[in-house]
Scaffold this active site. Structure first.
Site, short mmCIF file in Angstrom:
data_model
loop_
_atom_site.label_atom_id
_atom_site.label_comp_id
_atom_site.label_asym_id
_atom_site.label_seq_id
_atom_site.Cartn_x
_atom_site.Cartn_y
_atom_site.Cartn_z
N SER A 247 33.97 40.42 57.43
CA SER A 247 34.65 41.53 58.09
C SER A 247 36.06 41.13 58.55
O SER A 247 36.36 39.95 58.73
CB SER A 247 33.85 41.99 59.31
OG SER A 247 33.90 40.98 60.30
N GLU A 268 38.96 37.21 52.31
CA GLU A 268 38.56 38.43 51.58
C GLU A 268 37.86 39.32 52.58
O GLU A 268 36.66 39.19 52.80
CB GLU A 268 37.58 38.08 50.45
CG GLU A 268 38.12 37.16 49.39
CD GLU A 268 39.22 37.78 48.56
OE1 GLU A 268 39.50 38.98 48.70
OE2 GLU A 268 39.82 37.02 47.78
N CYS A 302 32.91 45.18 49.05
CA CYS A 302 34.24 45.30 49.66
C CYS A 302 35.03 46.32 48.87
O CYS A 302 35.96 46.92 49.40
CB CYS A 302 35.03 44.00 49.57
SG CYS A 302 34.13 42.58 49.99
C1 UN1 Z 1 32.80 41.89 47.23
O1 UN1 Z 1 32.35 43.00 47.46
O2 UN1 Z 1 32.92 41.02 48.12
O3 UN1 Z 1 34.86 44.00 42.13
C2 UN1 Z 1 33.19 41.42 45.88
C3 UN1 Z 1 33.68 44.04 42.46
C4 UN1 Z 1 32.87 42.77 42.34
C5 UN1 Z 1 33.13 41.86 43.47
C6 UN1 Z 1 33.05 42.46 44.83
N1 UN1 Z 1 33.22 42.12 41.10
O4 UN1 Z 1 33.14 45.04 42.89
#
Ligand code: UN1
Length: 515
Positions: A247, A268, A302
């Protein structure tokens, strides 16, 4: 009564992956020392206890770090292409274990089996990418301004990389970091999410066979468990780089703590990803992109699609199509390939889903469809929810925040400039997309006046990035880049070298210093 575990062969997968009921440092064997309290990992699929994992005490942490320090001294001397060969062997092991590992991912965190297998595929892909990279860790050469001088730069390993990963991609995001770190000559200490620790043990078991077979020190791949280890990693001067996925709130703290000791971070953090649906788009393509983006992984990526910014002329049509698509969604056991939507990770996540819907309503939003917890047989874990669509405005506080759940906010626009402003008008900056067949709109969206995100797609949804590109985002997403392209540079230190092969010592900038 047959449990879900039996029905979908999860027990067999656990056995194949070497998972026993209680996994501690001694039973995993690989640079994982754990004498602390037990964490219990419950499956959100059926609420059953998968296994328990002992946490690492501060002493255990020190043991893992000491082994990592020793291992680094050995590993950094292995030529990079040879390190690549070790990673190639890891990829082979992952290919062998793709099925059970994919099943475990699905069972422990609740994503669909296909997505679980897709996650393992990402691991295999990043290994293959890293193998090629192991022969391409290029530095530049420059022309010196002085005669008989040579100037160039080279890339050296950093040391021990700390990897703190999240529950939603319990194995792939670790592999993006670990496999790159390995070919770069680094070793790593991994602190997985306490919500998906069994996946981490399974990965350690897989890595272990490769390290042992090649007589390499186990300290190359370290594992520490339990939340107390986060602070130990963040404050540890022996760790020059901490790669954190999670987060924005926690990321802010990690960023400050690591920066305080001049460590580097790869962050990230949260996303608040939008799709712009132009009047020039192909609605059947929008449908797949938007629905998979919003409900895939139960909205826990994410990169999940959180907002749809729809042109006013196609708004009603798009809402109608979405509504009927949502009515077809099958919610249930993610190991059953007939289902589209699995559970949220735990009941806390269900609470924040419900709270966000209430907040949106209180701020003036209208629920178009969905919301609420799914009850009844097969849903005993209490983690299944009805994906929700809400008509909202971009400025609502709840819309400005990332809720890690399947809630899709709809809003209208009239000009493309306005759509781009809405898309950018949130604190996060991870992924973005436009569906359009207009070249003008597409190019504007991708231009310097367009999307402000790390990822900007055309006629593709916001989620499901390929490993070959650099992955990450701007603003409150943290600015980190992982995975493909030249993201490897973050795992190495750059050294500029100038060599004088002449007999004079001319100074740079023409400075004279005669003695
Ligand atoms: C994440 O949600 O931390 O692009 C990574 C995507 C995946 C990776 C997500 N290849 O949805």
């Amino acid at each position: 009564m047959a449990t879900l575990t039996d029905t979908f062969g999860v027990q067999k997968a656990l056995t194949q992956l070497g998972i026993t009921a209680i996994n501690d440092g001694t039973s995993t064997g690989l640079n994982s020392f754990a004498n602390g309290e037990l964490i219990s990992s419950y499956s959100p699929v059926d609420g059953s206890l998968i296994a328990q994992v002992k946490t690492s005490t501060p002493d255990d942490y020190q043991t893992v770090m000491a082994k990592a320090e020793e291992a680094f001294k050995v590993w950094r001397l292995v030529p990079a292409p040879k390190r690549g060969d070790i990673v190639r062997q890891m990829a082979e092991e992952l290919r062998k274990f793709k099925e059970p590992l994919g099943q475990l991912v699905s069972f422990e965190m609740g994503k669909s089996l296909q997505e679980g297998l897709g996650e393992v595929q990402e691991m295999i892909d990043i290994c293959d990418f890293a193998v090629g990279l192991s022969r391409q860790l290029y530095g530049l050469t420059m022309h010196s301004e002085r005669p008989l001088h040579r100037m160039y730069e080279q890339w050296h390993p950093l040391g021990i990389v700390g990897i703190i990963s999240a529950f939603n991609f319990p194995v792939a995001v670790w592999s993006w970091n670990s496999m790159l770190a390995l070919v770069c000559g680094d070793v790593y200490v991994w602190k997985p999410s306490s919500k998906a620790p069994i996946c981490a043990i399974a990965c350690q078991n897989i890595i272990k066979t490769v390290l042992e077979r090649n007589n390499l020190p186990e300290g190359i791949s370290g594992l520490v468990t339990g939340e107390a280890c986060n602070e130990l990693l963040n404050n540890d001067k022996r760790i020059p780089l901490v790669s954190f996925t999670g987060s924005t709130r926690v990321g802010r703290h990690v960023s400050k703590t690591v920066a305080e000791r001049f460590g580097k971070t790869i962050l990230e953090l949260g996303g608040n990803n939008a799709i712009i649906v132009s009047e020039h788009s192909d609605i059947s393509m929008v449908l797949v992109g938007a629905v998979f983006g919003a409900v895939g992984t139960a909205g826990q990526r994410c990169t999940s699609t959180r907002r749809l910014i729809i042109h006013e002329s196609v708004y009603d049509k798009t809402v109608a199509v979405l509504k009927s698509a949502y009515a077809q969604l099958k919610i249930g056991n993610p190991l059953d390939s007939n289902n589209h939507v699995g559970p949220l990770i735990d009941k806390m996540a269900v609470e924040s889903f419900l709270n966000a819907i209430e907040k949106a309503k209180a701020e003036g939003g209208t629920v178009v469809t969905g919301g609420g917890v799914v009850q009844g047989e097969g849903y005993e874990s209490g983690c299944y929810v009805n994906p929700c669509i809400i008509e909202a405005e971009n400025h609502y506080t709840v819309v400005q925040e990332e809720t890690f759940a399947p809630i899709l906010y709809l809003m209208k626009y009239s000009t493309i400039e306005e759509a781009i402003a809405l898309q950018n008008g949130v604190p996060q900056g991870l992924s973005s997309s436009i569906f359009t067949n207009s070249m003008r709109e597409m190019e504007l969206f991708l231009s310097q006046s367009g999307s402000d995100c790390g990822i900007a797609n055309v006629n593709i949804g916001t989620s499901g990035a390929e490993i070959g590109g650099a992955f990450g985002g701007e603003k409150e997403t943290g600015g980190g880049r992982e995975s493909g392209s030249d993201a490897w540079r973050a795992y190495m230190r750059r050294q500029t070298n100038t060599i004088n092969y002449g007999t004079q010592l001319p100074l740079a900038q023409g400075i004279r210093f005669d003695l």
